[in-house]
Every structure is written in C-alpha cells, then in structure tokens.
Motif scaffolding. Structure first.
Motif, PDB file in Angstrom:
ATOM      1  N   GLY A  67      36.572  40.326  34.225  1.00 38.18           N
ATOM      2  CA  GLY A  67      37.373  40.672  35.038  1.00 38.18           C
ATOM      3  C   GLY A  67      37.108  42.113  35.640  1.00 38.18           C
ATOM      4  O   GLY A  67      37.735  42.582  36.689  1.00 38.18           O
ATOM      5  N   THR A  68      36.021  42.620  35.357  1.00 34.91           N
ATOM      6  CA  THR A  68      35.838  43.889  35.815  1.00 34.91           C
ATOM      7  C   THR A  68      35.364  44.126  37.184  1.00 34.91           C
ATOM      8  O   THR A  68      34.228  43.493  37.302  1.00 34.91           O
ATOM      9  CB  THR A  68      34.998  45.005  34.793  1.00 34.91           C
ATOM     10  N   PRO A  69      35.756  44.671  38.207  1.00 38.62           N
ATOM     11  CA  PRO A  69      35.048  44.770  39.535  1.00 38.62           C
ATOM     12  C   PRO A  69      33.819  45.379  39.261  1.00 38.62           C
ATOM     13  O   PRO A  69      33.594  46.582  38.917  1.00 38.62           O
ATOM     14  CB  PRO A  69      35.874  45.184  40.303  1.00 38.62           C
ATOM     15  N   VAL A  70      32.615  44.958  39.860  1.00 37.23           N
ATOM     16  CA  VAL A  70      31.211  45.474  40.136  1.00 37.23           C
ATOM     17  C   VAL A  70      31.232  46.149  41.590  1.00 37.23           C
ATOM     18  O   VAL A  70      30.645  47.207  41.614  1.00 37.23           O
ATOM     19  CB  VAL A  70      30.082  44.666  39.541  1.00 37.23           C
ATOM     20  N   ARG A  71      31.488  45.288  42.298  1.00 40.50           N
ATOM     21  CA  ARG A  71      30.970  45.592  43.853  1.00 40.50           C
ATOM     22  C   ARG A  71      32.317  45.235  44.478  1.00 40.50           C
ATOM     23  O   ARG A  71      32.748  43.981  44.257  1.00 40.50           O
ATOM     24  CB  ARG A  71      29.876  45.128  44.435  1.00 40.50           C
ATOM     25  N   THR A  72      32.873  46.115  45.658  1.00 35.17           N
ATOM     26  CA  THR A  72      33.985  45.421  46.344  1.00 35.17           C
ATOM     27  C   THR A  72      33.742  45.791  48.013  1.00 35.17           C
ATOM     28  O   THR A  72      33.279  46.858  48.050  1.00 35.17           O
ATOM     29  CB  THR A  72      35.319  46.132  45.970  1.00 35.17           C
ATOM     30  N   ALA A  73      33.818  44.867  48.715  1.00 32.43           N
ATOM     31  CA  ALA A  73      33.809  44.933  50.121  1.00 32.43           C
ATOM     32  C   ALA A  73      35.274  44.852  50.575  1.00 32.43           C
ATOM     33  O   ALA A  73      35.836  43.841  50.504  1.00 32.43           O
ATOM     34  CB  ALA A  73      32.618  44.024  50.775  1.00 32.43           C
ATOM     35  N   ARG A  74      35.618  45.473  51.629  1.00 31.17           N
ATOM     36  CA  ARG A  74      37.132  45.375  52.354  1.00 31.17           C
ATOM     37  C   ARG A  74      36.756  45.344  53.699  1.00 31.17           C
ATOM     38  O   ARG A  74      36.019  46.229  54.253  1.00 31.17           O
ATOM     39  CB  ARG A  74      37.910  46.651  51.738  1.00 31.17           C
ATOM     40  N   PHE A  75      37.406  44.540  54.439  1.00 27.01           N
ATOM     41  CA  PHE A  75      37.333  44.501  56.015  1.00 27.01           C
ATOM     42  C   PHE A  75      38.716  44.411  56.741  1.00 27.01           C
ATOM     43  O   PHE A  75      39.602  43.665  55.847  1.00 27.01           O
ATOM     44  CB  PHE A  75      36.437  43.064  56.157  1.00 27.01           C
ATOM     45  N   MET A  76      38.780  44.597  57.657  1.00 24.15           N
ATOM     46  CA  MET A  76      40.157  44.518  58.678  1.00 24.15           C
ATOM     47  C   MET A  76      40.101  43.174  58.651  1.00 24.15           C
ATOM     48  O   MET A  76      39.312  42.531  59.530  1.00 24.15           O
ATOM     49  CB  MET A  76      40.145  45.346  59.765  1.00 24.15           C
ATOM     50  N   ALA A  77      41.109  42.347  58.475  1.00 25.97           N
ATOM     51  CA  ALA A  77      41.287  40.920  58.823  1.00 25.97           C
ATOM     52  C   ALA A  77      41.324  40.633  60.083  1.00 25.97           C
ATOM     53  O   ALA A  77      40.866  39.375  60.712  1.00 25.97           O
ATOM     54  CB  ALA A  77      42.780  40.449  58.232  1.00 25.97           C
TER      55      ALA A  77
END
Length: 87
Positions: free
Chosen positions: A48-58
């Motif tokens: 469950g450890t995050p490796v890569r994360t991408a966030r976008f405005m919905a």
C-alpha cells in the motif's frame, strides 16, 4: 498487477494532453480516487505504499480510461455459453 495502466486526457486550454500511469513492476497496482475537485492516480506496492502519484483538477479531466493487463484465461472460461433470448 504489472501492466495495468490508466490513461488521463486533460483539457490544456485549447488543446489536450494525455498522461499515462502504469504499474511498472510485479505486485504493483494503479489506484484511482476522486473527490473535492481532484482526481488522483497512484501506483502502489503490495503493502500500500505509494510509488508515484498524479493529481489533476477534476474540471479539466476529459477522459479517464483504465486499461487492465491481459489476464490468462481460466479453465472455466471456455465453458460459458452465451445467453439466448426467447420469443
């Protein structure tokens, strides 16, 4: 599972941009979550450890397509008969 990927198409003010997040190693998976105006795509390990994360405005997300990795056919898959409609 290795090979799982998510494709995100974003409105970039007159044009579009496409991003891909892929599970790069065995045992990793790609999770998608959304809320409070954000879409978050995360590659995580088995633990469950995050490796890569991408966030976008919905509001800018035009399309979010999940592509599962091809899974091997199971023994009971071949015996499934299609449903028939009766008159």
């Amino acid at each position: 599972m290795k090979g799982d990927r998510v494709e995100i198409v974003i409105d970039a003010g007159g044009s579009t941009r496409t991003y891909e997040i892929e599970a790069t190693r065995a045992g990793r998976r790609v999770d998608v979550s959304h809320g409070r105006g954000l879409v978050e795509v995360t590659e995580t390990t088995r633990g469950g450890t995050p490796v890569r994360t991408a966030r976008f405005m919905a509001g800018r997300v035009l399309a979010l397509v999940e592509h599962p990795a091809p899974r091997p056919a199971l023994d009971d898959d071949a015996g499934v008969a299609p449903l028939r409609r009766t008159a």
